[in-house]
Design an enzyme around this catalytic site. Sequence first.
Site, PDB file in Angstrom:
ATOM      1  N   GLU A  22       0.836  -1.209   0.000  1.00 44.65           N
ATOM      2  CA  GLU A  22       0.000   0.000   0.000  1.00 44.65           C
ATOM      3  C   GLU A  22       0.868   1.256   0.000  1.00 44.65           C
ATOM      4  OE1 GLU A  22      -1.576   1.957   3.252  1.00 44.65           O
ATOM      5  OE2 GLU A  22      -1.115   0.384   4.704  1.00 44.65           O
ATOM      6  N   LYS A  83      -5.381  10.843   0.248  1.00 41.79           N
ATOM      7  CA  LYS A  83      -5.453   9.491   0.811  1.00 41.79           C
ATOM      8  C   LYS A  83      -6.759   8.887   0.310  1.00 41.79           C
ATOM      9  CE  LYS A  83      -6.352   7.473   5.417  1.00 41.79           C
ATOM     10  NZ  LYS A  83      -6.426   7.780   6.859  1.00 41.79           N
ATOM     11  N   VAL A 103      -5.357   0.539   3.098  1.00 39.11           N
ATOM     12  CA  VAL A 103      -5.500  -0.919   3.113  1.00 39.11           C
ATOM     13  C   VAL A 103      -6.758  -1.309   2.334  1.00 39.11           C
ATOM     14  CG1 VAL A 103      -6.063  -2.881   4.615  1.00 39.11           C
ATOM     15  CG2 VAL A 103      -4.233  -1.309   5.265  1.00 39.11           C
ATOM     16  N   SER A 137     -12.770   2.388  10.571  1.00 39.43           N
ATOM     17  CA  SER A 137     -12.073   2.400   9.281  1.00 39.43           C
ATOM     18  C   SER A 137     -12.812   1.584   8.222  1.00 39.43           C
ATOM     19  CB  SER A 137     -10.666   1.833   9.458  1.00 39.43           C
ATOM     20  OG  SER A 137     -10.032   1.762   8.205  1.00 39.43           O
ATOM     21  N   ASP A 139     -11.362  -0.026   6.235  1.00 35.46           N
ATOM     22  CA  ASP A 139     -10.560  -1.251   6.107  1.00 35.46           C
ATOM     23  C   ASP A 139     -11.383  -2.471   6.544  1.00 35.46           C
ATOM     24  OD1 ASP A 139      -8.481   0.398   5.403  1.00 35.46           O
ATOM     25  OD2 ASP A 139      -7.228  -0.038   7.149  1.00 35.46           O
ATOM     26  N   LYS A 156      -3.583  -0.845  14.640  1.00 33.68           N
ATOM     27  CA  LYS A 156      -2.829   0.201  15.328  1.00 33.68           C
ATOM     28  C   LYS A 156      -3.322   0.395  16.755  1.00 33.68           C
ATOM     29  CE  LYS A 156      -3.172   1.886  11.494  1.00 33.68           C
ATOM     30  NZ  LYS A 156      -3.248   2.497  10.179  1.00 33.68           N
TER      31      LYS A 156
END
Length: 297
Positions: A22, A83, A103, A137, A139, A156
């Site tokens: 990524e 982003k 991601v 997220s 993700d 994270k």
Amino acid sequence: MIKYSEAVAKALGDKSPIVALESTIITHGLPRPKNLEVALEVEQIVIEAGATPATIAIIDGQIHIGLEPDQLTRIANDENILKASIRDLAVISTQKKSAATTVAATSHIANMAGISLFATGGLGGVHREAWQSWDESADLLALANTPVLIVCSGAKSILDVSATLERLETLSVPILGYKTNKFPGFYLTDSGFELEHRVETARDIAQIWRARGDVAINKSALIVANPVSNQMDKALHDQLLFDGLSKAKIDGVVGKAVTPFLLDYFHTNSKGESLRVNIEIIKANAALAAQIAVALK
Ligand code: PSU
Ligand code: MN
């Protein structure tokens, strides 16, 4: 829609191992100019392990799978690069803008191209106090809907790890601990949460990936959680986390700016510790992903 680098086009043609990487990690996760150096080293690690690196990003509206060195240099040095998550892809490509992919977006694009291995640092997930902010997220949904094998070092630690793990269970996204029974905490080896499944080798992982077809599981990602070997000093980590979260609140940071803000807070205030760990994570995950890609062939 997609432009392949020469190396990736060749690897796809030869059906040789490929690892998707990524780009948000490069543009929004690491400070310049170190980011470019790391991005190049990571590609080299994948090559040395016998696979072809495919860093994914959007440049002037063009989706690229595999970047040539000048393109990697350009995105690493661009301070205004966007982003992009999945929902941004069509907008950014139509408007001819440049963006790094998260991601979620990287998995989506890799899967479009039939690339199943993907290495990253830490997954996005449910943010702390998400019950108030609803910050979760993209993700997570992408992992539920995209059949990629993703090597990471957990989620994270800036996140609500417990809630993230619960969501991954709800979304039927399996997690394999690589040589560990603990879910890694990105900067930390152990997030404090147990994992149900542990594997010891890249071959074991490849076997599980293949077995999914036999039980008609072809929709979700498979997460391989690879803990960092030399974790960040725990006391420093906890202090920076506390301070960073309060500063984000005071500054009113919201939306997609939250994660880059906190990562930057760590890098700025840990005197190189978080950067050291972050780099180690990315390199180790790229190496393991390449080993799995090779084992799958
Ligand atoms: N892991 C890192 N550095 C990063 C990220 C992950 O080591 O910069 C990025 C990834 O691209 C991930 C994103 O998808 O942070 C999550 O952002 P958000 O919380 O806004 O979904
Ligand atoms: Mn968010």
